[in-house]
Scaffold this active site. Structure first.
Site, PDB file in Angstrom:
ATOM      1  CG  ASP A   1       2.910   1.455   9.444  1.00  0.00           C
ATOM      2  OD1 ASP A   1       2.287   2.291  10.002  1.00  0.00           O
ATOM      3  OD2 ASP A   1       3.349   1.247   8.735  1.00  0.00           O
TER       4      ASP A   1
ATOM      5  NE  ARG B   1       0.491  10.264  10.084  1.00  0.00           N
ATOM      6  CZ  ARG B   1      -0.188   9.514   9.709  1.00  0.00           C
ATOM      7  NH1 ARG B   1      -1.442   8.934   9.370  1.00  0.00           N
ATOM      8  NH2 ARG B   1       1.232   8.529   8.789  1.00  0.00           N
TER       9      ARG B   1
ATOM     10  CE  LYS C   1      -1.749   1.543   3.928  1.00  0.00           C
ATOM     11  NZ  LYS C   1      -1.105   2.599   4.955  1.00  0.00           N
ATOM     12  CG  ASN C   2       1.812   3.275   3.543  1.00  0.00           C
ATOM     13  OD1 ASN C   2       0.646   3.144   3.041  1.00  0.00           O
ATOM     14  ND2 ASN C   2       2.714   1.814   4.751  1.00  0.00           N
TER      15      ASN C   2
ATOM     16  CB  CYS D   1      -4.008  10.793  11.878  1.00  0.00           C
ATOM     17  SG  CYS D   1      -3.346   9.640  11.464  1.00  0.00           S
TER      18      CYS D   1
ATOM     19  NE  ARG E   1      -7.113   4.477   5.709  1.00  0.00           N
ATOM     20  CZ  ARG E   1      -6.378   5.120   6.176  1.00  0.00           C
ATOM     21  NH1 ARG E   1      -6.549   4.969   7.265  1.00  0.00           N
ATOM     22  NH2 ARG E   1      -5.157   5.461   5.871  1.00  0.00           N
TER      23      ARG E   1
HETATM   24  N1  EPU Z   1       6.918  14.756  11.035  1.00  0.00           N
HETATM   25  C1  EPU Z   1       6.740  15.378  10.960  1.00  0.00           C
HETATM   26  N2  EPU Z   1       6.370  16.449  10.180  1.00  0.00           N
HETATM   27  C2  EPU Z   1       6.283  16.165   8.774  1.00  0.00           C
HETATM   28  C3  EPU Z   1       6.162  14.678   8.748  1.00  0.00           C
HETATM   29  C4  EPU Z   1       6.540  14.069  10.103  1.00  0.00           C
HETATM   30  O1  EPU Z   1       7.439  16.212  11.938  1.00  0.00           O
HETATM   31  O2  EPU Z   1       6.115  16.839   7.437  1.00  0.00           O
HETATM   32  C5  EPU Z   1       6.968  13.290  12.362  1.00  0.00           C
HETATM   33  C6  EPU Z   1       5.740  12.311  12.563  1.00  0.00           C
HETATM   34  O3  EPU Z   1       5.177  13.056  13.370  1.00  0.00           O
HETATM   35  C7  EPU Z   1       6.289  11.410  12.881  1.00  0.00           C
HETATM   36  C8  EPU Z   1       7.053  10.756  11.991  1.00  0.00           C
HETATM   37  O4  EPU Z   1       8.110  12.262  11.193  1.00  0.00           O
HETATM   38  O5  EPU Z   1       6.207  11.577  13.873  1.00  0.00           O
HETATM   39  C9  EPU Z   1       7.462  10.337  10.821  1.00  0.00           C
HETATM   40  O6  EPU Z   1       6.020  10.303  10.534  1.00  0.00           O
HETATM   41  P1  EPU Z   1       6.322   9.972   8.320  1.00  0.00           P
HETATM   42  O7  EPU Z   1       6.506  11.675   7.572  1.00  0.00           O
HETATM   43  O8  EPU Z   1       7.768   9.195   8.053  1.00  0.00           O
HETATM   44  O9  EPU Z   1       4.818   9.610   8.383  1.00  0.00           O
HETATM   45  P2  EPU Z   1       4.456   9.406   6.593  1.00  0.00           P
HETATM   46  O10 EPU Z   1       5.198   9.463   5.993  1.00  0.00           O
HETATM   47  O11 EPU Z   1       3.146  10.453   6.885  1.00  0.00           O
HETATM   48  C10 EPU Z   1       4.033   7.016   6.455  1.00  0.00           C
HETATM   49  C11 EPU Z   1       3.362   5.948   6.021  1.00  0.00           C
HETATM   50  C12 EPU Z   1       2.464   5.364   7.508  1.00  0.00           C
HETATM   51  C13 EPU Z   1       3.881   4.802   8.627  1.00  0.00           C
HETATM   52  C14 EPU Z   1       4.894   5.813   8.868  1.00  0.00           C
HETATM   53  C15 EPU Z   1       5.909   5.713   9.513  1.00  0.00           C
HETATM   54  C16 EPU Z   1       2.526   5.849   3.804  1.00  0.00           C
HETATM   55  C17 EPU Z   1       1.481   6.391   3.127  1.00  0.00           C
HETATM   56  N3  EPU Z   1       2.551   6.297   4.822  1.00  0.00           N
HETATM   57  O12 EPU Z   1       3.516   7.655   6.686  1.00  0.00           O
HETATM   58  O13 EPU Z   1       2.409   4.110   7.261  1.00  0.00           O
HETATM   59  O14 EPU Z   1       3.079   4.791   9.958  1.00  0.00           O
HETATM   60  O15 EPU Z   1       5.399   6.449   7.456  1.00  0.00           O
HETATM   61  O16 EPU Z   1       6.868   4.723   8.970  1.00  0.00           O
HETATM   62  O17 EPU Z   1       3.870   5.757   3.765  1.00  0.00           O
HETATM   63  C18 EPU Z   1       0.627   2.839   7.788  1.00  0.00           C
HETATM   64  O18 EPU Z   1       0.369   2.242   6.760  1.00  0.00           O
HETATM   65  O19 EPU Z   1      -0.856   2.077   9.053  1.00  0.00           O
HETATM   66  C19 EPU Z   1       0.613   4.224   8.214  1.00  0.00           C
HETATM   67  C20 EPU Z   1       0.190   4.799   9.009  1.00  0.00           C
END
Ligand code: EPU
Length: 422
Positions: free
Chosen positions: A309, A121, A22-23, A116, A401
């Protein structure tokens, strides 16, 4: 809204295939916005989040057609650049269209993702990264308005570290945008997740010039255009890990075909710690039937460390383990919603300050529980599979999802599970 009724205690057996990630699929679909010519993506999981991303692309003027698990995308002549609130609020990964849109079309209007349940996030790193490439960004009426400078985005040094380490989708947004920027971009503190590497592979197949994906420094030499291409999406490592735990908690022997163990080393190390035997081949994992799991100690962190995850699913296993396990959540310190529900089933879990202390119990009892997010839902299915009697898991739409037709697939390997409309 649907519920699952799960009768615990059954032994599972046989083989379960892992579907596409998915991701990886979500940012790769978004990157199709930059292709001149059709893209054919294979191995796409049939999930609600993928459907939402496809709807966002359709709104943005990309025509899509499905054939089984293959999606073909084609750019229409008329398009608009707005990813609307009704869609982005359903799925935060909608924000992945921001980088491709501003790079290819020079403009993007993308709804701010909503709140969320797994915790804060923010998207500051996405915006900061695109600004470093020259985009002008404003937040207006709940929308991110991004505009490329005259002549388009330009390469730059972009630092993407935040309080909790790197960001996966911010790296993906900046990586995609940099592919079409003028000059060279160096992304420092890039996320190293395999899904980022898969996206980089797809972009390179479109003609992008990228080095270092999978390491904290990615170098991108911008190109003028990206062509349409074909790509098979990587297998879902989180789904594979979920199946490993399901086999372990039910004391079953199970083959998980299509799994890439080399993407799952931190997870497999925790399984070893817990005494779970897992045999690895390049394209499958085989879980051997094992006695009661031992306790574990783990900390979630960005790849290659243990993935957040998989945290809730391991918590379910630890709930039935010997002794005391400690799980520290360093990505989303509030992501412990499964704990309270598992406690309703008899688990002994204390959560405080981003840490769960789990005292293993002899058994769990079936109960009525509520699914609150995708991975917590998977953890409840795992706990229910091992519990005595029947568990009702309400609001299972979250699981749709991220896990394709999960109840049908799990029933095929022997889990007594049925979906009930409520
Ligand atoms: N963060 C920031 N600023 C940003 C973005 C993120 O501070 O601009 C922080 C977040 O709050 C968090 C950390 O950085 O503490 C990591 O978040 P990240 O941005 O890596 O998460 P994401 O890219 O929004 C993806 C996956 C998530 C998974 C996270 C962490 C996708 C579509 N989603 O989210 O997947 O938990 O990386 O590995 O790739 C899931 O599949 O259940 C899921 C939530």
């Amino acid at each position: 809204m649907d519920a699952f009724a799960v009768e615990g205690g059954a032994r599972l057996a046989g083989k379960i295939p892992v579907h596409g990630s998915k991701n990886a699929t979500l940012p790769i679909l978004a990157a199709c916005l930059m292709a001149e010519g059709p893209c054919e993506l294979r191995g796409i999981p049939l999930l609600r989040d993928v459907q939402t991303q496809v709807k966002i692309l359709n709104t943005l003027g990309l025509e899509t057609s499905w054939r089984g698990r293959t999606i073909t995308t084609r750019q229409l002549d008329h398009y608009n650049n707005t990813a609307p609130y009704e869609l982005v609020k359903q799925m935060r990964a909608g924000v992945c269209v921001l980088g491709p849109l501003v790079a290819k079309r020079g403009r993007a209007r993308v709804s701010l993702p909503g709140g969320c349940v797994i915790g804060k996030r923010p998207i500051d790193l996405h915006l900061r990264g695109l600004e470093a490439l020259g985009a002008e960004i404003a937040i207006e009426h709940g929308y991110i308005e991004a505009k490329a400078p005259p002549g388009g985005l330009r390469g730059a040094e972009v630092y993407l570290g935040g309080t909790y380490g790197s960001s996966v989708t911010a790296t993906e947004n900046v990586l995609s945008a940099a592919a079409l920027a003028r000059g060279t971009t160096v992304i420092e503190c890039a996320a190293c997740e395999p899904e980022v590497v898969d996206l980089a592979g797809f972009l390179c197949a479109m003609g992008a010039r990228i080095e270092g994906a999978g390491s904290p420094r990615i170098t991108v030499r911008g190109v003028k255009r990206l062509r349409g291409t074909r790509w098979r999406v990587m297998p879902d490592r989180i789904e594979a890990a979920t199946f490993v735990i399901l086999a372990a908690i039910t004391g079953s022997e199970l083959t998980i075909s299509g799994a890439r163990g080399d993407h799952m080393l931190a997870f497999l190390d925790v399984m070893r710690q817990m005494g779970i035997g897992v045999e690895r081949t390049p394209r499958s994992l085989r879980v051997l039937s094992c006695p009661r799991p031992r306790a574990c100690e783990l900390v979630t962190m960005p790849y290659p460390a243990f993935p957040t995850d998989c945290q809730a699913q391991v918590m379910a296993l630890a709930a039935l383990g010997e002794g005391t396990s400690v799980i520290t959540e360093r990505i989303y310190p509030e992501r412990f919603m499964a704990a309270a529900e598992m406690s309703r089933m008899g688990a002994d879990i204390d959560v405080a300050d981003g840490r769960a202390v789990i005292q293993g119990v002899d058994h769990l009892d079936g109960a009525e529980v509520m699914a609150s997010d995708l991975r917590a839902s998977a953890a409840l299915v795992i706990a229910a599979a091992a519990a005595r009697g029947e568990t009702w898991i309400h609001r299972v739409y979250h699981i749709d999802r991220g896990y394709e037709r999960i109840e049908e697939r799990l029933a095929r390997i022997g889990l007594r599970i049925r979906r009930v409309a409520e």
